[in-house]
Design an enzyme around this catalytic site. Structure first.
Site, short mmCIF file in Angstrom:
data_model
loop_
_atom_site.label_atom_id
_atom_site.label_comp_id
_atom_site.label_asym_id
_atom_site.label_seq_id
_atom_site.Cartn_x
_atom_site.Cartn_y
_atom_site.Cartn_z
CG HIS A 318 9.92 5.02 6.15
ND1 HIS A 318 8.64 4.57 6.32
CD2 HIS A 318 9.84 6.14 5.40
CE1 HIS A 318 7.81 5.38 5.68
NE2 HIS A 318 8.51 6.34 5.12
CG ASP A 376 12.15 11.92 3.84
OD1 ASP A 376 11.48 12.51 2.99
OD2 ASP A 376 11.66 11.16 4.68
#
Length: 442
Positions: A318, A376
């Site tokens: 991330h 995600d």
């Protein structure tokens, strides 16, 4: 310019000193301190005093606003909403309570929570004329394009909540957006598959209502699976707000011009649609389809480690979190709960995803680089298992993020320091030159 401050960047007199090597002049900039996070150098007077701009593409080192909503410490894997950790909220709270918290600053008591849920529930219907709006879209239109268009159009139907200077109208608009977004999103899905719209039910909770509007059909009763509804509610919590990301910054920038709240949220939806932002979980499913089978996982992981190979594993690591994404840990539990509840054992894409998860949590290459599966990665698996097509993934992200956007918008409007956004630029184009008439250009 060179830094003449202490090595910590925060001298004892609480200023940050810069020396201009061109003139020898020194400038002292105030250092502001938040309740958490790094100190901030106040550069508001920098241009006026030095005749220089700061240059920060992507604004990765620039604070654009002051906020009390959300705090992120990417190195430690911390995400707080109004001071409450995301894992505690996801474990013990529900989405309506988190919405109230973000909007109002404190957790509600029983009476406040009941009243808030009642208001949201009874704002969930949309104007009947909006159903005709959908018919203007092609059946194969992406649901995000429909969501963006319909949300912006709400300003044409709810003119009694467009005065952003009126606190009561701001509150009504906030409630309407949170309440109507599941209805609008579900209608976008129904339109894409050619099924009749399903109206909201006041006897169902927020996530339950959304699932019913999405998957129910008039020909038979629909029973909400409580495990799926809980997972959906938790997914909404985990996506509710995430500080000054691209879509949130877009909402604030649009709102800084005085635009109505419906237009601002539509702008946020448009920004979220990008594959580098809200489209990431859709990209995860596309990657799993590209891998094709569990037997190719090892080969693809090897390719992902090769700097010269363009193949990349989506859903790992991330930009902000340099540790395990705290949302991913919660989502991982939900993922396995949903798969177990639905009895999904032979889905090839889910098999691939589980094998990738295993490798990422055990392989030294991923562990050393802290390339853990992110939110995600797991949300895409959950949504596919529930039955959502990949085109709806970003729509669900937008649905959940609406409360964060509207809370950020409300905070910005009420900030006395707020002014219209106007970033500057480093111009590298041609210098001034004379206009040459067309006949003389050869």
């Amino acid at each position: 310019m060179s830094e003449a401050a202490s090595s910590a960047g925060k001298p004892a007199n609480n200023t940050f000193t810069l020396t201009d090597n061109r003139s020898g002049k020194s400038y002292s900039l105030p250092v502001l301190k938040g309740t958490l996070g790094p100190d901030v150098v106040d550069v508001r007077k920098f241009y006026g005093e030095t005749d220089c701009f700061t240059f920060d593409p992507g604004f990765t080192s620039t604070g654009s606003c002051e906020s009390k909503l959300t705090f992120i410490d990417g190195d430690k894997g911390v995400l707080l909403h109004r001071g409450y950790s995301i894992d505690e909220l996801a474990e013990h709270s529900d989405f309506m309570e988190v919405c109230y918290l973000l909007l109002n600053g404190e957790l509600p008591n029983r009476a406040e929570k009941y009243e808030f849920e009642h208001i949201i529930t009874h704002h969930s219907m949309v104007h009947e004329q909006l159903t005709f709006f959908y018919r203007g879209f092609r059946r194969d239109a992406h649901p995000m394009s429909i969501l963006c268009g319909i949300t912006g159009a709400l300003a044409a139907f709810y003119g009694d909540s467009l005065d952003i200077t009126d606190p009561h109208q701001r509150l009504i608009a906030s409630h309407r957006l949170i309440a109507k977004m599941p209805t609008i999103a579900a209608m976008a899905y129904k339109y894409s598959v050619g099924q009749p719209f399903v109206y909201p039910r006041n006897d169902l909770k927020y996530a339950e209502n959304f699932l019913a509007m999405t998957f129910a059909v008039p020909s038979e009763p629909y029973h909400v699976n409580p495990v799926v509804a809980k997972a959906m509610d938790r997914l909404f919590i985990l996506h509710a707000d995430h500080e000054q990301n691209a879509s949130t910054s877009t909402v604030r920038l649009a709102g800084s011009s005085g635009a109505n709240p419906y237009a601002c949220i539509a702008a946020g939806i448009a920004s979220l649609w990008g594959p580098a932002h809200g489209g990431a979980n859709e990209a995860v499913l596309n990657m799993l389809q590209e891998i094709g089978s569990k037997s190719r996982v090892g080969e693809c992981v090897k390719r992902a480690k090769d700097k010269n190979d363009p193949f990349r594993l989506m859903g790992f690591g991330h930009r902000v979190y340099k540790n395990y994404d705290p949302r991913a840990q919660v989502m991982r539990r939900s993922c396995h709960e949903v798969l177990g509840e639905l009895g999904i054992k032979n889905d090839p894409l889910l098999d691939i995803a589980m094998e990738l998860e295993r490798i990422a949590l055990e392989d030294d290459y991923f562990v050393e680089r802290k390339l853990y599966p992110n939110v995600d990665f797991y949300s895409g698996i959950i949504l596919k298992a529930i039955g959502f097509p990949t085109s709806m993934f970003t729509v669900l992200f937008a649905l959940a993020r609406t409360v964060g956007w509207i809370s950020q918008w409300k905070e910005m409007i009420e900030d006395p320091q707020q002014k219209i956004g106007r970033p500057r630029q480093l111009y590298t184009g041609a210098q001034r030159r004379p206009y040459v008439p067309l006949a003389m250009r050869g």
